[in-house]
Design a protein around this motif. Structure first.
Motif, PDB file in Angstrom:
ATOM      1  N   ASN A 167     -32.777  34.386  -4.621  1.00 26.70           N
ATOM      2  CA  ASN A 167     -32.234  35.744  -4.543  1.00 26.70           C
ATOM      3  C   ASN A 167     -31.945  36.144  -3.109  1.00 26.70           C
ATOM      4  O   ASN A 167     -30.938  36.805  -2.829  1.00 26.70           O
ATOM      5  N   VAL A 168     -32.810  35.730  -2.182  1.00 35.28           N
ATOM      6  CA  VAL A 168     -32.569  36.006  -0.757  1.00 35.28           C
ATOM      7  C   VAL A 168     -31.308  35.279  -0.295  1.00 35.28           C
ATOM      8  O   VAL A 168     -30.481  35.836   0.431  1.00 35.28           O
ATOM      9  N   THR A 207     -33.624  21.887   0.440  1.00 34.22           N
ATOM     10  CA  THR A 207     -34.664  20.905   0.721  1.00 34.22           C
ATOM     11  C   THR A 207     -35.951  21.220  -0.055  1.00 34.22           C
ATOM     12  O   THR A 207     -36.581  20.324  -0.626  1.00 34.22           O
ATOM     13  N   LEU A 208     -36.320  22.506  -0.110  1.00 35.74           N
ATOM     14  CA  LEU A 208     -37.532  22.910  -0.823  1.00 35.74           C
ATOM     15  C   LEU A 208     -37.386  22.692  -2.328  1.00 35.74           C
ATOM     16  O   LEU A 208     -38.342  22.267  -2.990  1.00 35.74           O
ATOM     17  N   VAL A 209     -36.205  22.961  -2.867  1.00 36.47           N
ATOM     18  CA  VAL A 209     -35.977  22.762  -4.298  1.00 36.47           C
ATOM     19  C   VAL A 209     -36.072  21.279  -4.646  1.00 36.47           C
ATOM     20  O   VAL A 209     -36.679  20.903  -5.660  1.00 36.47           O
ATOM     21  N   ARG A 210     -35.476  20.428  -3.817  1.00 32.50           N
ATOM     22  CA  ARG A 210     -35.542  18.981  -4.059  1.00 32.50           C
ATOM     23  C   ARG A 210     -36.985  18.491  -3.989  1.00 32.50           C
ATOM     24  O   ARG A 210     -37.406  17.655  -4.800  1.00 32.50           O
ATOM     25  N   TYR A 246     -25.524  35.455   1.241  1.00 34.74           N
ATOM     26  CA  TYR A 246     -24.142  35.106   0.888  1.00 34.74           C
ATOM     27  C   TYR A 246     -23.313  36.369   0.676  1.00 34.74           C
ATOM     28  O   TYR A 246     -22.156  36.451   1.101  1.00 34.74           O
ATOM     29  N   LYS A 247     -23.907  37.362   0.052  1.00 32.06           N
ATOM     30  CA  LYS A 247     -23.244  38.647  -0.149  1.00 32.06           C
ATOM     31  C   LYS A 247     -22.912  39.292   1.195  1.00 32.06           C
ATOM     32  O   LYS A 247     -21.800  39.796   1.398  1.00 32.06           O
ATOM     33  N   LYS A 264     -26.322  32.009   9.472  1.00 34.66           N
ATOM     34  CA  LYS A 264     -27.609  32.445   8.914  1.00 34.66           C
ATOM     35  C   LYS A 264     -27.717  32.065   7.446  1.00 34.66           C
ATOM     36  O   LYS A 264     -28.748  31.541   6.990  1.00 34.66           O
ATOM     37  N   PHE A 265     -26.641  32.286   6.691  1.00 35.52           N
ATOM     38  CA  PHE A 265     -26.629  31.914   5.276  1.00 35.52           C
ATOM     39  C   PHE A 265     -26.743  30.407   5.108  1.00 35.52           C
ATOM     40  O   PHE A 265     -27.535  29.911   4.296  1.00 35.52           O
ATOM     41  N   LYS A 266     -25.971  29.653   5.885  1.00 35.16           N
ATOM     42  CA  LYS A 266     -25.944  28.204   5.755  1.00 35.16           C
ATOM     43  C   LYS A 266     -27.299  27.588   6.068  1.00 35.16           C
ATOM     44  O   LYS A 266     -27.766  26.691   5.340  1.00 35.16           O
ATOM     45  N   GLU A 267     -27.949  28.045   7.124  1.00 37.04           N
ATOM     46  CA  GLU A 267     -29.255  27.498   7.492  1.00 37.04           C
ATOM     47  C   GLU A 267     -30.292  27.783   6.411  1.00 37.04           C
ATOM     48  O   GLU A 267     -31.095  26.912   6.058  1.00 37.04           O
ATOM     49  N   TYR A 268     -30.275  29.001   5.862  1.00 37.99           N
ATOM     50  CA  TYR A 268     -31.230  29.354   4.811  1.00 37.99           C
ATOM     51  C   TYR A 268     -30.952  28.544   3.553  1.00 37.99           C
ATOM     52  O   TYR A 268     -31.880  28.037   2.901  1.00 37.99           O
ATOM     53  N   ARG A 269     -29.674  28.400   3.196  1.00 36.38           N
ATOM     54  CA  ARG A 269     -29.303  27.635   2.011  1.00 36.38           C
ATOM     55  C   ARG A 269     -29.762  26.192   2.116  1.00 36.38           C
ATOM     56  O   ARG A 269     -30.300  25.621   1.154  1.00 36.38           O
ATOM     57  N   ASN A 270     -29.573  25.578   3.270  1.00 32.70           N
ATOM     58  CA  ASN A 270     -29.965  24.177   3.456  1.00 32.70           C
ATOM     59  C   ASN A 270     -31.478  24.006   3.382  1.00 32.70           C
ATOM     60  O   ASN A 270     -31.974  23.027   2.803  1.00 32.70           O
TER      61      ASN A 270
END
Length: 467
Positions: free
Chosen positions: A405-406, A435-438, A411-412, A425-431
C-alpha cells in the motif's frame, strides 16, 4: 509576493504560504511550482489533466428517449488505491456484481502483481478481465486463480495481444463462442451469465490492436449489433486503444463513440487511465447498456502502464450464487497408485514395441506408452479449492501488504506530479519491496518442503497447486 503571504492549494483549495511561484499546501504539506499545478495527497484529481474528462452524458439524448424518465446513471468515476476499495461505497453489499478490468502487458510477467492488487482490494470480484495476456497457447494451470474459472482468446499468427476472463465459481455461465473472436483488428472473449428470473447478462473483454480505427469499427459492429438485438444487459471491458479525449479532433474516434452510443452503450470510465509524464489518455474502459445505477473507479497501481478499472452494480437474483464445482484438477500420488504405475511399466515388453528403423518413431512410441500408463495409474482428479486453505499469495504477510500500500501511495505521488525525485523514491522502495516479497515466498516454500519431507510424494501436488 512576500515569503509570508497567503495563497491556496491548486487542488484542495486550502490556504497555503506562498513565496513567488511556490505554494506549500497546509493540508497536504506538498510544495510545488504553481505553473505545474498542485494536488492534495488525499485525492488524485491530477490538476494538470483537470480538463481531460470525457462527458458521456452529452450523447444521452441521441440514444435514449427520456420521456419515461429513464436515463443512464453512471454515478461516479473516481481514482483510488486498491486498499481504499474495500472501505469505499463501491464495495458495499448492495453492489454484488463487480468487474475488474486490467491491461497486464504480459500476464506471465505480471501475474503476481495482479494477485497483489486483488489481495489489496480485499474483494471477490465477480468477473476479472485481462487484456494483452501475450499467451500463444492454453494458459498453464499456474495462471489459474483460486475460486475462478478461466476463459481466453489468444492472438492468431502474431505476437502479443490476447484476452482472458476469470469468472467466479459462484456464477453459472456459458461461453459465447459466436461473440468471441480473434481478427487482425482485435481479440474478444464473451460469456453469458444465466439468470433464472431475469434477462441473462453478457460480459466480454476486448483488446484492439494498433490498426485502423475505421477497420476496427467495421469489424466489431456486427458483434454490438447482435448483442443489441438480444436485448440483454451487457458489459464490454478492455483496452480499446481509442482515446475518448480526441472526440472533437479525431474523426475516427468520433465515429467509434457514435457507434457505441447507437447501440445504447455508454463508457463508464471518463478520466485518464494511462498517464505518462507528458500525456493522459482514456483508452481503457468498461462499456455497458445497463440503465440502472452503476459506479466505476480507477485503481492506482503499477501492474502496468495502464491503471486497472472497476465497475460495480447489482445482481437482481440471488440464484446466481449457487456454488459450482471447480474445474481445477490434481493427480493423486498415493503409494498404491505409484506401485501400480511401476508394476505396469515393468510389464511392458519394450523390445517388441520398437522396430529400430526410425529412432524418432520409437521415441514417440515410448512417450505414448509412458503417458498412457501415467494417466491410467495416476489419473487427474477434480479438485475443489478452498479459499481459506488456498489464499492468494499466502506468503504476503500483513506487514508486506501494508508495504504494498505504501508503494502504491508513492506511485500515486509520482503520477500526481511527476519528477525525477519522486520517481527515484518510488523505484527504490518498489525494488526493496520486491526483494522482501521474493524472500518471503522462498521462506514459505522452504517451510512447506521441510514439513513435507517425510511424505514428499503426497504433499508435492498440493504445493504445486498453491504455487
Amino acid at each position: 509576493m512576500s515569503s509570508n503571504s497567503i495563497d491556496f492549494c491548486l487542488s484542495c483549495s486550502k490556504k497555503g504560504h506562498a513565496n513567488h511561484n511556490i505554494t506549500k499546501c497546509t493540508k497536504c504539506k506538498d510544495t510545488v511550482n504553481k505553473g505545474i499545478g498542485a494536488n492534495c495527497t488525499t485525492d488524485l484529481n491530477l490538476s494538470r489533466f483537470d480538463k481531460m474528462i470525457f462527458d458521456p452524458l452529452k450523447y444521452q439524448n441521441d440514444v435514449i428517449d427520456d420521456s419515461d424518465g429513464d436515463e443512464f446513471k453512471c454515478r461516479t468515476c473516481t481514482y483510488m488505491m486498491p486498499d481504499q476499495f474495500s472501505t469505499s461505497t463501491l464495495a458495499s453489499k448492495d453492489n454484488n456484481f463487480s468487474i475488474l478490468n486490467v491491461n497486464t502487458r504480459s500476464l506471465s510477467k505480471k501475474f503476481e502483481k495482479l494477485k497483489e492488487c486483488i489481495k489489496s482490494t480485499k474483494h471477490d470480484f465477480t468477473i476479472i478481465g485481462l487484456s494483452e495476456t501475450h499467451f500463444k497457447n492454453k494458459p498453464h494451470d499456474y495462471y489459474k486463480l483460486t475460486g475462478y474459472n478461466t476463459e481466453y482468446v489468444n492472438r492468431i499468427d502474431r505476437e502479443k495481444g490476447g484476452v482472458c476472463l476469470y469468472v467466479s465459481e459462484n456464477v453459472k455461465y456459458k461461453l459465447r463462442k459466436d461473440l468471441s473472436n480473434a481478427t487482425s483488428n482485435y481479440e474478444a472473449c464473451f460469456i453469458e451469465i444465466d439468470q433464472e428470473n431475469d434477462k441473462n447478462i453478457i460480459v466480454g473483454v476486448l483488446y484492439r490492436a494498433h490498426t485502423s480505427i475505421d477497420s476496427f469499427i467495421q469489424d466489431i459492429n456486427p458483434t454490438f449489433e447482435k448483442i443489441a438485438n438480444e436485448n440483454k444487459t451487457c458489459y464490454v471491458m478492455g483496452d480499446f486503444n481509442i482515446d475518448l479525449l480526441k472526440e472533437d479532433t479525431c474523426r475516427p474516434t468520433r465515429d467509434y463513440i457514435n457507434m457505441v452510443f447507437s447501440y445504447s452503450f455508454i463508457p463508464t470510465i471518463f478520466k485518464p487511465t494511462r498517464i505518462t509524464d507528458e500525456t493522459a489518455t482514456i483508452i481503457d474502459n468498461i462499456l455497458t447498456n445497463n440503465q440502472d445505477a452503476v459506479n466505476s473507479a480507477i485503481l492506482i497501481t503499477d501492474i502496468s502502464d495502464h491503471f486497472p478499472t472497476v465497475l460495480v452494480s447489482k445482481f437482481n437474483q440471488k440464484t446466481n450464487h449457487k456454488k459450482q464445482s471447480s474445474t481445477t484438477y490434481k493427480r493423486i500420488f498415493s503409494d498404491g497408485n505409484i506401485r501400480l504405475f511401476k508394476h505396469k511399466l515393468s510389464q511392458v515388453k519394450w523390445h517388441e514395441e520398437f522396430d529400430g528403423i526410425d529412432v524418432n518413431d520409437d521415441y514417440d512410441k515410448c512417450i505414448n506408452i509412458f503417458k498412457n500408463l501415467y494417466d491410467e495409474c495416476l489419473p487427474l482428479t477434480k479438485y475443489t479449492p478452498n479459499r481459506r486453505k488456498d489464499p492468494l499469495l499466502p506468503w504476503i504477510t500483513k506487514g508486506l501488504l501494508k508495504s504494498i500500500n505504501v508503494k502504491n501511495k508513492l506511485y500515486k505521488e509520482y503520477k500526481r506530479c511527476p519528477n525525477e525525485r519522486k520517481f527515484t523514491k518510488f523505484k527504490e522502495y518498489r525494488n526493496k519491496l520486491h526483494t522482501l516479497v521474493r524472500k518471503s515466498k522462498r521462506n514459505y516454500y522452504d517451510d512447506k518442503f521441510l514439513k513435507a519431507k517425510d511424505n514428499i510424494k503426497k504433499k508435492l501436488g498440493q504445493l504445486l497447486i498453491v504455487y
